[in-house]
Design a protein around this motif. Structure first.
Motif, PDB file in Angstrom:
ATOM      1  N   MET A   1       0.842  -1.200   0.000  1.00  0.00           N
ATOM      2  CA  MET A   1       0.000   0.000   0.000  1.00  0.00           C
ATOM      3  C   MET A   1       0.879   1.253   0.000  1.00  0.00           C
ATOM      4  SD  MET A   1      -3.073  -1.198   0.004  1.00  0.00           S
ATOM      5  CE  MET A   1      -4.144   0.160   0.487  1.00  0.00           C
ATOM      6  N   ARG A   2       0.347   2.305  -0.604  1.00  0.00           N
ATOM      7  CA  ARG A   2       1.086   3.556  -0.712  1.00  0.00           C
ATOM      8  C   ARG A   2       0.286   4.695  -0.075  1.00  0.00           C
ATOM      9  NH1 ARG A   2       6.282   3.906  -2.177  1.00  0.00           N
ATOM     10  NH2 ARG A   2       5.846   5.933  -3.136  1.00  0.00           N
ATOM     11  N   GLU A   3       1.022   5.654   0.475  1.00  0.00           N
ATOM     12  CA  GLU A   3       0.417   6.861   1.026  1.00  0.00           C
ATOM     13  C   GLU A   3       0.768   8.027   0.117  1.00  0.00           C
ATOM     14  OE1 GLU A   3       0.415   9.254   5.253  1.00  0.00           O
ATOM     15  OE2 GLU A   3       2.334   8.781   4.319  1.00  0.00           O
ATOM     16  N   LEU A   4      -0.234   8.835  -0.221  1.00  0.00           N
ATOM     17  CA  LEU A   4      -0.045  10.007  -1.068  1.00  0.00           C
ATOM     18  C   LEU A   4      -0.670  11.197  -0.355  1.00  0.00           C
ATOM     19  CD1 LEU A   4       0.793  11.219  -3.825  1.00  0.00           C
ATOM     20  CD2 LEU A   4      -1.464  10.549  -4.684  1.00  0.00           C
ATOM     21  N   VAL A   5       0.125  12.227  -0.086  1.00  0.00           N
ATOM     22  CA  VAL A   5      -0.356  13.408   0.630  1.00  0.00           C
ATOM     23  C   VAL A   5      -0.039  14.646  -0.211  1.00  0.00           C
ATOM     24  CG1 VAL A   5      -0.328  14.717   2.790  1.00  0.00           C
ATOM     25  CG2 VAL A   5       0.145  12.253   2.819  1.00  0.00           C
ATOM     26  N   PHE A   6      -1.046  15.468  -0.437  1.00  0.00           N
ATOM     27  CA  PHE A   6      -0.847  16.697  -1.206  1.00  0.00           C
ATOM     28  C   PHE A   6      -1.830  17.745  -0.711  1.00  0.00           C
ATOM     29  CE2 PHE A   6      -4.052  14.240  -3.367  1.00  0.00           C
ATOM     30  CZ  PHE A   6      -5.016  15.178  -3.732  1.00  0.00           C
ATOM     31  N   ALA A   7      -1.602  18.983  -1.109  1.00  0.00           N
ATOM     32  CA  ALA A   7      -2.482  20.086  -0.703  1.00  0.00           C
ATOM     33  C   ALA A   7      -2.885  20.900  -1.916  1.00  0.00           C
ATOM     34  CB  ALA A   7      -1.783  20.978   0.325  1.00  0.00           C
ATOM     35  N   LEU A   8      -4.104  21.390  -1.895  1.00  0.00           N
ATOM     36  CA  LEU A   8      -4.589  22.365  -2.861  1.00  0.00           C
ATOM     37  C   LEU A   8      -4.665  23.712  -2.159  1.00  0.00           C
ATOM     38  CD1 LEU A   8      -7.548  20.346  -4.449  1.00  0.00           C
ATOM     39  CD2 LEU A   8      -5.219  20.597  -5.337  1.00  0.00           C
ATOM     40  N   GLU A   9      -4.050  24.723  -2.739  1.00  0.00           N
ATOM     41  CA  GLU A   9      -4.117  26.083  -2.193  1.00  0.00           C
ATOM     42  C   GLU A   9      -5.022  26.909  -3.094  1.00  0.00           C
ATOM     43  OE1 GLU A   9      -1.282  29.882  -0.934  1.00  0.00           O
ATOM     44  OE2 GLU A   9      -0.416  28.123  -1.907  1.00  0.00           O
ATOM     45  N   TYR A  10      -6.231  27.233  -2.607  1.00  0.00           N
ATOM     46  CA  TYR A  10      -7.249  27.859  -3.427  1.00  0.00           C
ATOM     47  C   TYR A  10      -7.085  29.366  -3.526  1.00  0.00           C
ATOM     48  CZ  TYR A  10     -10.088  23.670  -3.981  1.00  0.00           C
ATOM     49  OH  TYR A  10     -10.543  22.431  -4.338  1.00  0.00           O
ATOM     50  N   GLU A  11      -7.338  29.888  -4.710  1.00  0.00           N
ATOM     51  CA  GLU A  11      -7.417  31.327  -4.913  1.00  0.00           C
ATOM     52  C   GLU A  11      -8.744  31.843  -4.355  1.00  0.00           C
ATOM     53  OE1 GLU A  11      -5.110  33.304  -6.151  1.00  0.00           O
ATOM     54  OE2 GLU A  11      -3.716  31.638  -6.478  1.00  0.00           O
ATOM     55  N   PRO A  12      -8.803  33.110  -3.963  1.00  0.00           N
ATOM     56  CA  PRO A  12     -10.066  33.666  -3.461  1.00  0.00           C
ATOM     57  C   PRO A  12     -11.181  33.521  -4.491  1.00  0.00           C
ATOM     58  CG  PRO A  12      -8.251  35.153  -2.975  1.00  0.00           C
ATOM     59  CD  PRO A  12      -7.692  34.084  -3.868  1.00  0.00           C
ATOM     60  N   GLY A  13     -12.365  33.163  -3.998  1.00  0.00           N
ATOM     61  CA  GLY A  13     -13.526  33.061  -4.859  1.00  0.00           C
ATOM     62  C   GLY A  13     -13.677  31.739  -5.582  1.00  0.00           C
TER      63      GLY A  13
ATOM     64  N   ALA B   1       8.197  35.381   4.666  1.00  0.00           N
ATOM     65  CA  ALA B   1       7.468  35.016   3.450  1.00  0.00           C
ATOM     66  C   ALA B   1       7.927  35.868   2.269  1.00  0.00           C
ATOM     67  CB  ALA B   1       5.964  35.189   3.681  1.00  0.00           C
ATOM     68  N   ALA B   2       8.131  37.163   2.505  1.00  0.00           N
ATOM     69  CA  ALA B   2       8.602  38.041   1.433  1.00  0.00           C
ATOM     70  C   ALA B   2       9.994  37.624   0.972  1.00  0.00           C
ATOM     71  CB  ALA B   2       8.600  39.489   1.916  1.00  0.00           C
ATOM     72  N   HIS B   3      10.853  37.244   1.928  1.00  0.00           N
ATOM     73  CA  HIS B   3      12.202  36.799   1.580  1.00  0.00           C
ATOM     74  C   HIS B   3      12.169  35.536   0.717  1.00  0.00           C
ATOM     75  CE1 HIS B   3      16.462  35.819   2.023  1.00  0.00           C
ATOM     76  NE2 HIS B   3      16.092  34.601   2.393  1.00  0.00           N
ATOM     77  N   LEU B   4      11.240  34.619   1.032  1.00  0.00           N
ATOM     78  CA  LEU B   4      11.148  33.366   0.291  1.00  0.00           C
ATOM     79  C   LEU B   4      10.317  33.502  -0.977  1.00  0.00           C
ATOM     80  CD1 LEU B   4      10.593  30.896   3.277  1.00  0.00           C
ATOM     81  CD2 LEU B   4      12.685  31.219   1.929  1.00  0.00           C
ATOM     82  N   GLY B   5       9.612  34.617  -1.111  1.00  0.00           N
ATOM     83  CA  GLY B   5       8.804  34.826  -2.304  1.00  0.00           C
ATOM     84  C   GLY B   5       7.544  33.982  -2.350  1.00  0.00           C
ATOM     85  N   VAL B   6       6.932  33.727  -1.175  1.00  0.00           N
ATOM     86  CA  VAL B   6       5.683  32.948  -1.105  1.00  0.00           C
ATOM     87  C   VAL B   6       4.668  33.751  -0.306  1.00  0.00           C
ATOM     88  CG1 VAL B   6       6.903  30.743  -1.246  1.00  0.00           C
ATOM     89  CG2 VAL B   6       6.357  31.715   0.995  1.00  0.00           C
ATOM     90  N   PRO B   7       3.370  33.497  -0.505  1.00  0.00           N
ATOM     91  CA  PRO B   7       2.363  34.183   0.308  1.00  0.00           C
ATOM     92  C   PRO B   7       2.536  33.869   1.792  1.00  0.00           C
ATOM     93  CG  PRO B   7       1.352  33.151  -1.608  1.00  0.00           C
ATOM     94  CD  PRO B   7       2.766  32.649  -1.545  1.00  0.00           C
ATOM     95  N   ARG B   8       2.160  34.823   2.620  1.00  0.00           N
ATOM     96  CA  ARG B   8       2.260  34.636   4.064  1.00  0.00           C
ATOM     97  C   ARG B   8       1.488  33.400   4.522  1.00  0.00           C
ATOM     98  NH1 ARG B   8       2.418  38.628   8.606  1.00  0.00           N
ATOM     99  NH2 ARG B   8       1.557  37.594  10.436  1.00  0.00           N
ATOM    100  N   SER B   9       0.273  33.222   3.977  1.00  0.00           N
ATOM    101  CA  SER B   9      -0.548  32.078   4.387  1.00  0.00           C
ATOM    102  C   SER B   9       0.110  30.755   4.014  1.00  0.00           C
ATOM    103  CB  SER B   9      -1.935  32.164   3.749  1.00  0.00           C
ATOM    104  OG  SER B   9      -1.847  32.106   2.333  1.00  0.00           O
TER     105      SER B   9
ATOM    106  N   GLU C   1      10.623  21.591   4.387  1.00  0.00           N
ATOM    107  CA  GLU C   1      12.007  21.596   4.869  1.00  0.00           C
ATOM    108  C   GLU C   1      12.671  22.940   4.584  1.00  0.00           C
ATOM    109  OE1 GLU C   1      16.187  19.124   4.254  1.00  0.00           O
ATOM    110  OE2 GLU C   1      14.289  18.300   3.520  1.00  0.00           O
ATOM    111  N   ALA C   2      12.436  23.493   3.375  1.00  0.00           N
ATOM    112  CA  ALA C   2      13.020  24.786   3.020  1.00  0.00           C
ATOM    113  C   ALA C   2      12.475  25.894   3.915  1.00  0.00           C
ATOM    114  CB  ALA C   2      12.735  25.102   1.552  1.00  0.00           C
ATOM    115  N   ALA C   3      11.168  25.845   4.205  1.00  0.00           N
ATOM    116  CA  ALA C   3      10.566  26.857   5.075  1.00  0.00           C
ATOM    117  C   ALA C   3      11.149  26.778   6.476  1.00  0.00           C
ATOM    118  CB  ALA C   3       9.049  26.667   5.113  1.00  0.00           C
ATOM    119  N   LEU C   4      11.288  25.564   6.994  1.00  0.00           N
ATOM    120  CA  LEU C   4      11.807  25.387   8.346  1.00  0.00           C
ATOM    121  C   LEU C   4      13.265  25.820   8.432  1.00  0.00           C
ATOM    122  CD1 LEU C   4      10.557  24.271  10.965  1.00  0.00           C
ATOM    123  CD2 LEU C   4      11.609  22.071  10.434  1.00  0.00           C
TER     124      LEU C   4
END
Length: 249
Positions: free
Chosen positions: A1-13, A210-218, A186-189
């Motif tokens: 069996m395999r485990e697959l974990v991912f996230a969707l980051e939704y845009e507003p609306g 977040a600004a330094h890494l070029g990603v949204p704060r959330s 890992e990069a964020a940490l």
């Protein structure tokens, strides 16, 4: 069996539940049960938050233009119902049933198409991040699944792979998985440590990092929280193993 974990980051609306949770950052929704057939999807979800947050979450599930789990960008014509099973001041349990149309798409149905029957689903929704954990046989086509998923979400959400591993490795961890963190976590940490985020007083706040890494704060907040949660749980699990290990004679 395999485990697959991912996230969707939704845009507003793009997702009513994500919009409601973004307005109430301390609220969370996790699935208690989720099942899908070729024509239907039904699930039970447990939400926590303030009374106002729970009202907004319930409204998002019940009164959205189309079912919250559907990835179609317009009304797909599906028939869906949501009922409140339990409600307290800080918790809400919802039952949802969705009968799809040919225009509908969802994570479970795309998974059935590419990973086969018998896939188990677990979800967690916080802010604009919708995390999915799938347990599957390992015989399906994971790249094709992600291609189909990215096509379905289009510009409404960004897909972030968090983990793909054998379930035995996921349970016990391995020396080769860098403590089970995704590369983004890992990069964020690492950046947080290097720039003094965990110092007292802090050398940098999350917005500056977040600004330094070029990603949204959330996005950065989400990655740090998931990394911290994983490492804390692993630490406790390792401590229990050590405590249960027989003392040398």
């Amino acid at each position: 069996m395999r485990e697959l974990v991912f996230a969707l980051e939704y845009e507003p609306g793009c997702n009513a539940v994500a919009d409601a949770l973004a307005e109430h950052p301390d609220a969370r929704v996790r699935s208690l049960s989720l099942h899908a057939t070729a024509e239907r999807l039904w699930r039970v979800d447990h939400a926590t938050g303030t009374p106002d947050a729970l009202d907004a979450i319930a409204d998002a599930f019940r009164d959205g233009d189309y079912y919250a789990d559907c990835l179609a960008t317009d009304d797909c014509g599906a028939t869906q119902t949501t009922r409140v099973l339990d409600r307290t001041d800080d918790t809400l349990v919802l039952y949802s049933d969705w009968e799809r149309t040919p225009a509908c798409a969802s994570v479970p149905h795309i998974a059935r198409d590419h990973l086969g029957d018998g896939v188990l689903f677990e979800t967690r929704h916080e802010g604009r991040h919708y995390t999915w954990r799938l347990i599957h046989s390992g015989d399906g086509d994971v790249p094709a699944f992600f291609d189909a998923l990215e096509t379905a979400v289009g510009e409404c959400a960004r897909t972030e792979m968090l983990r793909s591993t054998d379930t035995t490795a996921a349970a016990g961890g391995s020396e080769g998985d860098r403590n089970g963190l995704s590369p983004e976590q890992e990069a964020a940490l690492q950046a947080a440590v290097e720039h003094g985020y965990y110092e007292s007083p802090r050398g940098i706040d999350v917005g500056e990092l977040a600004a330094h890494l070029g990603v949204p704060r959330s996005t950065l907040t989400y990655r740090l929280r998931r990394a911290e949660e994983h490492l804390a749980k692993r630490y406790v699990a390792d401590a229990r193993v050590t405590a249960d290990r027989p003392a040398p004679r």
